[in-house]
Design a protein around this motif. Structure first.
Motif, mmCIF file in Angstrom:
data_model
loop_
_atom_site.group_PDB
_atom_site.id
_atom_site.type_symbol
_atom_site.label_atom_id
_atom_site.label_comp_id
_atom_site.label_asym_id
_atom_site.label_seq_id
_atom_site.Cartn_x
_atom_site.Cartn_y
_atom_site.Cartn_z
ATOM 1 N N GLY B 316 0.825 -1.214 0.000
ATOM 2 C CA GLY B 316 0.000 0.000 0.000
ATOM 3 C C GLY B 316 0.850 1.250 0.000
ATOM 4 N N THR B 317 1.824 1.267 0.878
ATOM 5 C CA THR B 317 2.710 2.427 0.958
ATOM 6 C C THR B 317 3.481 2.619 -0.349
ATOM 7 N N ALA B 318 4.006 1.517 -0.868
ATOM 8 C CA ALA B 318 4.786 1.600 -2.110
ATOM 9 C C ALA B 318 3.917 2.051 -3.273
ATOM 10 N N ALA B 319 2.669 1.593 -3.305
ATOM 11 C CA ALA B 319 1.775 1.968 -4.405
ATOM 12 C C ALA B 319 1.591 3.478 -4.455
ATOM 13 N N VAL B 320 1.449 4.088 -3.285
ATOM 14 C CA VAL B 320 1.297 5.547 -3.246
ATOM 15 C C VAL B 320 2.592 6.226 -3.719
ATOM 16 N N GLU B 321 3.723 5.712 -3.257
ATOM 17 C CA GLU B 321 5.005 6.291 -3.693
ATOM 18 C C GLU B 321 5.166 6.214 -5.204
ATOM 19 N N TYR B 322 4.886 5.033 -5.754
ATOM 20 C CA TYR B 322 5.001 4.863 -7.208
ATOM 21 C C TYR B 322 4.069 5.819 -7.922
ATOM 22 N N ALA B 323 2.821 5.881 -7.441
ATOM 23 C CA ALA B 323 1.826 6.721 -8.117
ATOM 24 C C ALA B 323 2.270 8.179 -8.121
ATOM 25 N N LEU B 324 2.658 8.662 -6.950
ATOM 26 C CA LEU B 324 3.011 10.081 -6.864
ATOM 27 C C LEU B 324 4.298 10.376 -7.633
ATOM 28 N N ALA B 325 5.120 9.354 -7.823
ATOM 29 C CA ALA B 325 6.332 9.539 -8.629
ATOM 30 C C ALA B 325 6.050 9.372 -10.118
ATOM 31 N N GLY B 326 4.775 9.144 -10.443
ATOM 32 C CA GLY B 326 4.409 9.039 -11.860
ATOM 33 C C GLY B 326 4.806 7.735 -12.519
ATOM 34 N N ARG B 327 5.046 6.720 -11.721
ATOM 35 C CA ARG B 327 5.414 5.414 -12.307
ATOM 36 C C ARG B 327 4.140 4.710 -12.743
#
Lengths: 418, 418
Positions: B316-327
């Motif tokens: 969950g945490t990683a998904a948000v990081e990826y999303a906000l980083a535009g991945r």
């Protein structure tokens, strides 16, 4: 302390905490320097002279018994009949007790076991054999007379309430496009105690379980369908808890309506939940799921009630005290002295008052409409599931349940031909 | 941080820890000051513009999500087809995302959801709508490609192993005079992952489960009977774990052999366990019991694996990081870096590698005789059930599961006619 040994035996269906009673019995006896033998597979072990020497178990193993489900010495489903009908077996029992100098006999079980313990005590008196017989209560069915509740019931009740609450959250999440009706089958062939305990999972008409079916009320299928439909339309889904013992207005078990033979002529094992789920699917067209927890509900030591565990140990300790004090033909029972705060104590009850009686659920525990529990039932049931007493877990993520050595003492008699 | 909202949706069957993923998503987004909307009942809520404003939830409620089973915002069993076949729905979805300024779409589910997230990302690109789509893994079936394991599986696996160990102790205690064969039905229509996890309950041929039936191996009834009989004669009882998906040599599901209609013409719901139990009773004459835990096995948050919980939160945490980083079009997956000691990390995998693939259980995980797991399977499965992470319990003895407010944001579009 007089010389002699104490014989402990487990009887009938085991529970999540019957070994906790055994643990307390052995610890209390050890503290009094009394050797404890345990009958292998209950009364059968006593008849067959298969007696386990608990002195061979380490104190840590005996302590670990308190967090281990099942029946560590084995139990059995054998009921001794009247002294007249089963005289040979009672006499053999006495012969084995005598051969191993058993002066205290603790029988851990339900109504039948109380009856057996009572009869053994009478026979011993008849033969002038000095024996003190003590019954020790146990049953997930909660149907023993005199005692306020039965060790084993509280943990099964907690399992039931927690499982229903958890499954209901699953169903609620999926109901829009998937399962709308979920049926949970609770143990209880004669009384709806465990089904009633499921009622603790929710409050008010919209919280699961929405409908509880009790063996104490005749099952009216048409009315049941109407209520399932109304619940699905109002709440979006419907969680049903059905006691395995529900019957129609003619007293026929609903569970027997399912089952029978399948199209290949093979035995089709049924059950109430699968039957009701099939009927709801046919009649209302909803997607249904059901669960039959079966033995999981009475062996889930990982989810034991702390109150239940404490009571299971307390009756074990008291049974040894009564026995060594020569209080013959009694059973330690749980006396509730207060609902809120919940308080209880142990007292001795005559086995004659417990034997062969069955405690029914009070009529005032079932809601007027027949599909839920009353505040009175809540006040009774609620304290019994309180507190957690999880087992220790190993590094492997599994509960560290103990396996005893269970070494037999040498036989002193010829084999039993019974 | 760019303006815009993040939309989170749950898909498919829920698990004991999917809400832990949701909790981590919302907490990570809050830390980055990104508002999170949650679709009610999964992708359907996005299509219907039923979006929940998670800003209305207190931080304590969001934290409590991490110990609450089910799907807090609702999930659904709806699969979007190809872009061509389901174009209207994909376009409606994009319309809703645009209307609520959704710039990040997190879809928490299995293979199908990864596929949907991938297609949405393609459509957004086609329409020049700036959207980052991230898949978030979840399934008790453990059948997602690329990731070493799936959040939700470890807890269901732990439930399975613990329940089988506990029930086996019950059966062992009673087998002399009662049930000799016990059948546990595990979820897994296509792969035997959960049935395999039951294998962790015991070691060696005499410890339960004695026989595991996998969908990966054709079911041979005669051979099965022979092994049940041999086990009962050697051990005294036999615990069988059967995957719901087992098939005969012609690929017909065994579960379909039971069921059908009862003698009244009523639908008789079957299942593998009830069928096998009936057959064993007929063929071998043993007393049998069986259990169908059904939803209990995937909602038992009270028995969650700590490793599973940590992984559910980490994705969950990683998904948000990826999303906000535009991945875009990726999924955080679990990479195992070591078996002993067990070590894992999160990496991003392209959704295209996950979508529509199904991970089978490796052939090397099933014992040569087909009825148990190998050491290789143990090395894989064992770490996944490690550690306990019980929910807090209330004074009432029940887990304190949270109910969210789930308030919808105002609609901005006309109702969906899809």
């Amino acid at each position: 302390m007089a010389s002699g040994t104490l014989l402990y035996a487990q009887s009938g269906g085991v529970t999540a905490v019957i070994n906790a009673t055994a643990s307390a019995v052995i610890q209390a006896a050890r503290a009094r320097k009394v050797p404890v033998l345990a009958a292998r597979n209950g009364i059968l072990g006593a008849l067959r002279e298969e007696l386990i020497d608990t002195r061979r178990e380490s104190i840590s193993a005996i302590r670990a018994l308190a967090h281990t489900p099942g029946g560590a010495f084995g139990s059995c489903r054998v009921k001794l009949k009247s002294l007249d009908e089963d005289r040979a077996r009672y006499e053999r029992l006495l012969e084995v007790l005598r051969a191993h100098d058993v002066r205290w006999f603790l029988y851990n079980g339900g109504n039948d076991s109380a009856d057996t313990a009572l009869k053994v005590s009478k026979l011993a008196a008849e033969f002038d054999y000095p024996l003190t017989c003590v019954g020790v209560p146990k049953t997930v069915d909660n149907d023993l007379a005199v005692t306020d509740c039965c060790p084993g019931f509280g943990s099964a009740a907690k399992y039931t309430a927690v499982s229903v609450r958890e499954a209901a959250l699953d169903v609620a999440a999926m109901a829009d496009t998937s399962t709308k009706v979920f049926v949970y089958e609770a143990m209880g062939r004669h009384a709806g105690w465990l089904a009633a305990a499921a009622g603790l999972a929710g409050n008010g008409p919209d919280e699961a379980p929405h409908l509880i079916l009790f063996p104490e009320r005749p099952f009216d299928e048409a009315d049941f369908f109407k209520r399932v439909k109304a619940t699905v339309e109002r709440v979006g889904y419907c969680v049903v808890v059905a006691s395995e013992g529900i019957q129609d207005s003619q007293g026929r078990f609903i569970a027997d309506a399912g089952g029978g033979k399948d199209s290949f002529g093979h035995t089709q094992l049924g059950g109430v939940a699968s039957h009701l789920a099939g009927r709801v699917k046919d009649a209302l067209g909803y997607k249904v799921h059901w669960t039959l927890p079966d033995y999981l509900q009475r062996s889930a030591r990982h989810l034991a009630s702390k109150v239940d565990l404490e009571q299971a140990m307390a009756v074990g300790t008291a049974a040894v005290e009564y026995a060594l004090a020569g209080r013959n033909a009694v059973m330690p029972v749980i006396v509730r002295t207060s609902d809120a705060p919940y308080r209880w104590k142990i007292e001795a009850a005559p086995l004659s008052k417990v034997a062969n009686h069955e405690k029914k659920m009070p009529a005032g525990f079932i809601r007027r409409d027949g599909y839920g529990i009353t505040d009175k039932a809540r006040a009774y049931l609620q304290p019994l599931i309180r507190g957690e007493a999880p087992p220790p877990y190993g590094r492997d993520g599994l509960p560290a349940y103990v396996t005893l050595r269970n070494e037999a003492v040498p036989r002193r008699l010829a084999p039993w031909k019974g």
